[in-house]
Design a protein around this motif. Structure first.
Motif, PDB file in Angstrom:
ATOM      1  N   GLN A 244      41.250  43.035  44.415  1.00  9.57           N
ATOM      2  CA  GLN A 244      41.013  42.464  43.793  1.00  9.57           C
ATOM      3  C   GLN A 244      40.640  42.681  41.753  1.00  9.57           C
ATOM      4  O   GLN A 244      40.976  41.903  41.581  1.00  9.57           O
ATOM      5  CB  GLN A 244      39.538  42.930  44.337  1.00  9.57           C
ATOM      6  N   ILE A 245      41.086  43.804  41.428  1.00  2.00           N
ATOM      7  CA  ILE A 245      40.610  44.115  40.274  1.00  2.00           C
ATOM      8  C   ILE A 245      41.952  43.594  39.505  1.00  2.00           C
ATOM      9  O   ILE A 245      41.839  42.979  38.234  1.00  2.00           O
ATOM     10  CB  ILE A 245      40.120  45.767  39.741  1.00  2.00           C
ATOM     11  N   ALA A 246      43.254  43.910  39.670  1.00  2.00           N
ATOM     12  CA  ALA A 246      44.135  43.242  39.475  1.00  2.00           C
ATOM     13  C   ALA A 246      44.779  41.982  40.105  1.00  2.00           C
ATOM     14  O   ALA A 246      44.999  40.558  38.879  1.00  2.00           O
ATOM     15  CB  ALA A 246      45.497  43.888  40.194  1.00  2.00           C
ATOM     16  N   VAL A 247      44.435  41.048  40.829  1.00  2.00           N
ATOM     17  CA  VAL A 247      44.373  40.070  40.545  1.00  2.00           C
ATOM     18  C   VAL A 247      43.334  39.221  39.988  1.00  2.00           C
ATOM     19  O   VAL A 247      42.800  38.139  39.522  1.00  2.00           O
ATOM     20  CB  VAL A 247      43.950  39.268  42.417  1.00  2.00           C
ATOM     21  N   ALA A 248      41.961  39.938  39.797  1.00  2.00           N
ATOM     22  CA  ALA A 248      41.076  39.697  39.124  1.00  2.00           C
ATOM     23  C   ALA A 248      41.370  39.164  37.255  1.00  2.00           C
ATOM     24  O   ALA A 248      41.288  38.251  36.582  1.00  2.00           O
ATOM     25  CB  ALA A 248      39.795  39.815  38.666  1.00  2.00           C
ATOM     26  N   GLU A 249      42.326  40.441  37.122  1.00  2.00           N
ATOM     27  CA  GLU A 249      42.748  40.394  35.356  1.00  2.00           C
ATOM     28  C   GLU A 249      43.817  38.556  35.589  1.00  2.00           C
ATOM     29  O   GLU A 249      43.586  38.737  34.213  1.00  2.00           O
ATOM     30  CB  GLU A 249      43.820  41.774  35.521  1.00  2.00           C
ATOM     31  N   LEU A 250      44.285  38.343  36.472  1.00  2.00           N
ATOM     32  CA  LEU A 250      45.449  37.667  36.819  1.00  2.00           C
ATOM     33  C   LEU A 250      44.883  35.508  36.554  1.00  2.00           C
ATOM     34  O   LEU A 250      45.280  34.916  35.984  1.00  2.00           O
ATOM     35  CB  LEU A 250      46.454  37.791  37.609  1.00  2.00           C
ATOM     36  N   THR A 251      43.154  36.278  37.427  1.00  2.00           N
ATOM     37  CA  THR A 251      43.056  35.220  37.487  1.00  2.00           C
ATOM     38  C   THR A 251      42.230  34.486  35.991  1.00  2.00           C
ATOM     39  O   THR A 251      40.957  33.680  36.458  1.00  2.00           O
ATOM     40  CB  THR A 251      42.661  34.799  38.761  1.00  2.00           C
TER      41      THR A 251
ATOM     42  N   SER B 179      38.886  35.940  36.912  1.00  2.00           N
ATOM     43  CA  SER B 179      37.461  35.472  37.599  1.00  2.00           C
ATOM     44  C   SER B 179      36.894  36.285  37.584  1.00  2.00           C
ATOM     45  O   SER B 179      36.854  37.685  37.661  1.00  2.00           O
ATOM     46  CB  SER B 179      38.064  35.114  39.642  1.00  2.00           C
ATOM     47  N   GLU B 180      35.446  36.347  37.022  1.00  2.00           N
ATOM     48  CA  GLU B 180      34.208  38.066  36.640  1.00  2.00           C
ATOM     49  C   GLU B 180      34.009  38.034  38.138  1.00  2.00           C
ATOM     50  O   GLU B 180      33.136  39.126  38.182  1.00  2.00           O
ATOM     51  CB  GLU B 180      33.447  37.265  35.912  1.00  2.00           C
ATOM     52  N   ALA B 181      34.098  36.991  38.830  1.00  2.00           N
ATOM     53  CA  ALA B 181      32.921  37.435  40.350  1.00  2.00           C
ATOM     54  C   ALA B 181      34.438  37.816  41.064  1.00  2.00           C
ATOM     55  O   ALA B 181      33.765  39.032  41.640  1.00  2.00           O
ATOM     56  CB  ALA B 181      32.892  36.079  41.343  1.00  2.00           C
ATOM     57  N   LEU B 182      35.676  38.162  40.914  1.00  2.00           N
ATOM     58  CA  LEU B 182      36.558  38.912  41.724  1.00  2.00           C
ATOM     59  C   LEU B 182      36.868  40.117  40.506  1.00  2.00           C
ATOM     60  O   LEU B 182      36.593  40.896  42.094  1.00  2.00           O
ATOM     61  CB  LEU B 182      38.027  38.083  41.711  1.00  2.00           C
ATOM     62  N   ARG B 183      35.822  39.841  39.941  1.00  2.00           N
ATOM     63  CA  ARG B 183      36.264  41.672  39.321  1.00  2.00           C
ATOM     64  C   ARG B 183      35.080  42.217  39.776  1.00  2.00           C
ATOM     65  O   ARG B 183      35.096  43.343  40.069  1.00  2.00           O
ATOM     66  CB  ARG B 183      36.700  41.309  37.764  1.00  2.00           C
TER      67      ARG B 183
ATOM     68  N   ALA C 236      42.330  36.114  47.251  1.00  2.00           N
ATOM     69  CA  ALA C 236      42.251  37.495  47.795  1.00  2.00           C
ATOM     70  C   ALA C 236      40.650  38.164  48.050  1.00  2.00           C
ATOM     71  O   ALA C 236      40.285  38.218  48.999  1.00  2.00           O
ATOM     72  CB  ALA C 236      41.950  38.143  45.974  1.00  2.00           C
ATOM     73  N   GLY C 237      39.935  36.733  48.076  1.00  2.00           N
ATOM     74  CA  GLY C 237      38.789  36.962  48.734  1.00  2.00           C
ATOM     75  C   GLY C 237      38.269  37.286  50.148  1.00  2.00           C
ATOM     76  O   GLY C 237      37.575  37.548  50.827  1.00  2.00           O
ATOM     77  N   VAL C 238      38.702  35.595  50.123  1.00  2.00           N
ATOM     78  CA  VAL C 238      39.190  35.457  51.811  1.00  2.00           C
ATOM     79  C   VAL C 238      39.372  36.653  52.427  1.00  2.00           C
ATOM     80  O   VAL C 238      39.104  37.561  54.412  1.00  2.00           O
ATOM     81  CB  VAL C 238      39.463  34.280  52.478  1.00  2.00           C
ATOM     82  N   ILE C 239      40.963  37.268  52.116  1.00  2.00           N
ATOM     83  CA  ILE C 239      41.782  38.001  53.264  1.00  2.00           C
ATOM     84  C   ILE C 239      40.515  39.752  52.989  1.00  2.00           C
ATOM     85  O   ILE C 239      40.692  40.148  53.511  1.00  2.00           O
ATOM     86  CB  ILE C 239      42.894  38.528  52.071  1.00  2.00           C
ATOM     87  N   SER C 240      39.804  39.482  51.441  1.00  2.00           N
ATOM     88  CA  SER C 240      38.958  41.251  51.585  1.00  2.00           C
ATOM     89  C   SER C 240      37.999  41.381  52.607  1.00  2.00           C
ATOM     90  O   SER C 240      37.504  41.607  53.685  1.00  2.00           O
ATOM     91  CB  SER C 240      38.332  40.895  49.985  1.00  2.00           C
TER      92      SER C 240
END
Length: 400
Positions: free
Chosen positions: A30-37, A39-43, A123-127
């Protein structure tokens, strides 16, 4: 029970290891995907999972130390380490939660709005899916092992699944030019981390300070008072050591009970609480109940009347006569226990003019009359030694 409890704690470790593995995978992802997308919520959700890793490691260490057997310095065992580990976990969560809030607020003040790639929602759905299945497993394992620490971890798994769904929704909304919603969800997640930390902190402090659920006290009290020979539960004090319950119970019983009978009831209380409520250890103290004197004498008088009738009719002599028993017949002849047992049994003779007098706490004097061709006056002495035994009888013929 010590070995059984340690076995269950060892089994509970499987659930903790599964949670740690899932959180490592999800936090990195999630942190890796947050950096790419962007998204503060995902981070924020990734950092939430990161705190769960540290918290579960603390719980794992606590469970392992809690399994160490009691020693001279820890006579009650090391069970409270489980609560201390939860307390440390709450401190870690507080720090990370405040950091998530600080970063979110700073980005909002700086009006930092970057375009968010909606692919981060996956990423959120899979999590959420992963954490939901982890929750199902740890919940079932917590029930079978009665581990409070694993039960708390299980609830956190479910909360993380719900939070991940919220994160996915925020990312989708933010991709449609509603970036403020991403900030809002990040803020909510930060507050959620702090709320969870507070709940763990509260429960840990409650346990460490010997707090105990009053509703359980009432349940135990009502259950114990249903047992025979228990007049009243005078006091119950409870405390928890990790997931284990320790109780101090004071009960009132009849002062006429022998030490053996009272001790037997304490063991029944301990077994009842262990079997039905899985209480780890119960220390029972017995106090004499206050009985009205009239009721006390009447109860003992009726009990001894029944026994005296058997002795009069020469029945169950082996059970009711003391070893030093002595009988003086109306003709002055003296019989010991063995000689009295050889006398022929008689028909059921009726007692009348029966009176009972308590000479001491353990001694009663019985006086009565009976008719068997002639009328006789009987004086009989009974003494309690674990059970009631007749130690002396004397018969005198009454001449009208």
């Amino acid at each position: 029970m010590n070995n059984e409890r340690r076995r269950k704690l060892k089994l509970a470790e499987k659930g903790i290891w599964l949670s740690i593995s899932a959180y490592i995978l999800l936090s990195i992802g999630q942190i890796a995907v947050a950096e790419l997308t962007h998204s503060e919520a995902l981070r924020a959700n990734g950092f939430n999972n990161l705190t769960d890793i540290l918290g579960n490691i603390a719980i794992l260490i606590g469970i392992r130390i809690a399994r160490i057997p009691a020693d001279d310095d820890h006579v009650y065992g090391h069970w409270k380490i489980e609560s201390i580990a939860s307390l440390i976990s709450s401190f870690i969560m507080f720090l990370v939660g405040f950091e998530v809030l600080r970063e979110t607020i700073m980005n909002f003040i700086a009006n930092k709005n970057e375009s968010i790639d909606p692919i981060g929602a996956w990423a959120g759905v899979i999590s959420a899916i992963i954490m939901f299945f982890v929750y199902l497993y740890t919940r079932q394992l917590a029930k079978s092992t009665q581990s409070q620490a694993l039960a708390a971890s299980s609830k956190d798994n479910l909360a993380d699944a719900v939070t991940s769904i919220g994160t996915a929704i925020a990312i989708v909304a933010a991709s449609f030019n509603m970036a403020w919603l991403d900030h809002l969800v990040a803020l909510i997640i930060g507050l959620f981390i702090i709320k969870t930390a507070y709940e763990i902190f509260r429960d840990s402090v409650f346990s460490l300070s010997d707090g105990f659920d009053e509703s359980l006290i009432d349940t135990y009290k009502n259950e114990i008072e249903q047992l025979p020979k228990i007049k009243k539960v005078k006091m119950i004090r409870g405390r928890t050591y990790g997931s284990n319950i320790f109780l101090d119970v004071v009960v009132e019983m009849s002062p006429d009970l022998s030490v053996f009978e009272s001790h037997e009831m304490t063991e029944k209380i301990e077994q009842l609480l262990q079997d039905k409520y899985e209480v780890y250890d119960t220390d029972v103290h017995v106090e004499p109940a206050d009985l009205p004197e009239e009721r006390h004498y009447a109860s003992r008088s009726l009990e001894l009347l029944s026994k005296e009738e058997k002795v009069l009719n020469r029945q169950k002599s082996q059970e009711l006569l003391a070893e030093n028993f002595q009988f003086i017949a109306e003709n002055g002849r003296i019989y010991d226990k063995e000689a009295y047992k050889k006398l022929m049994p008689r028909e059921n003779l009726a007692l009348h003019h029966y009176e009972a007098q308590q000479v001491s706490k353990k001694t009663f004097l019985l006086e009565y009359r009976y008719t068997d061709g002639h009328s006789y006056q009987v004086s009989s002495i009974w003494r309690r030694n674990d059970n009631w035994y007749c130690i002396h009888r004397q018969e005198t013929e009454i001449h009208d």
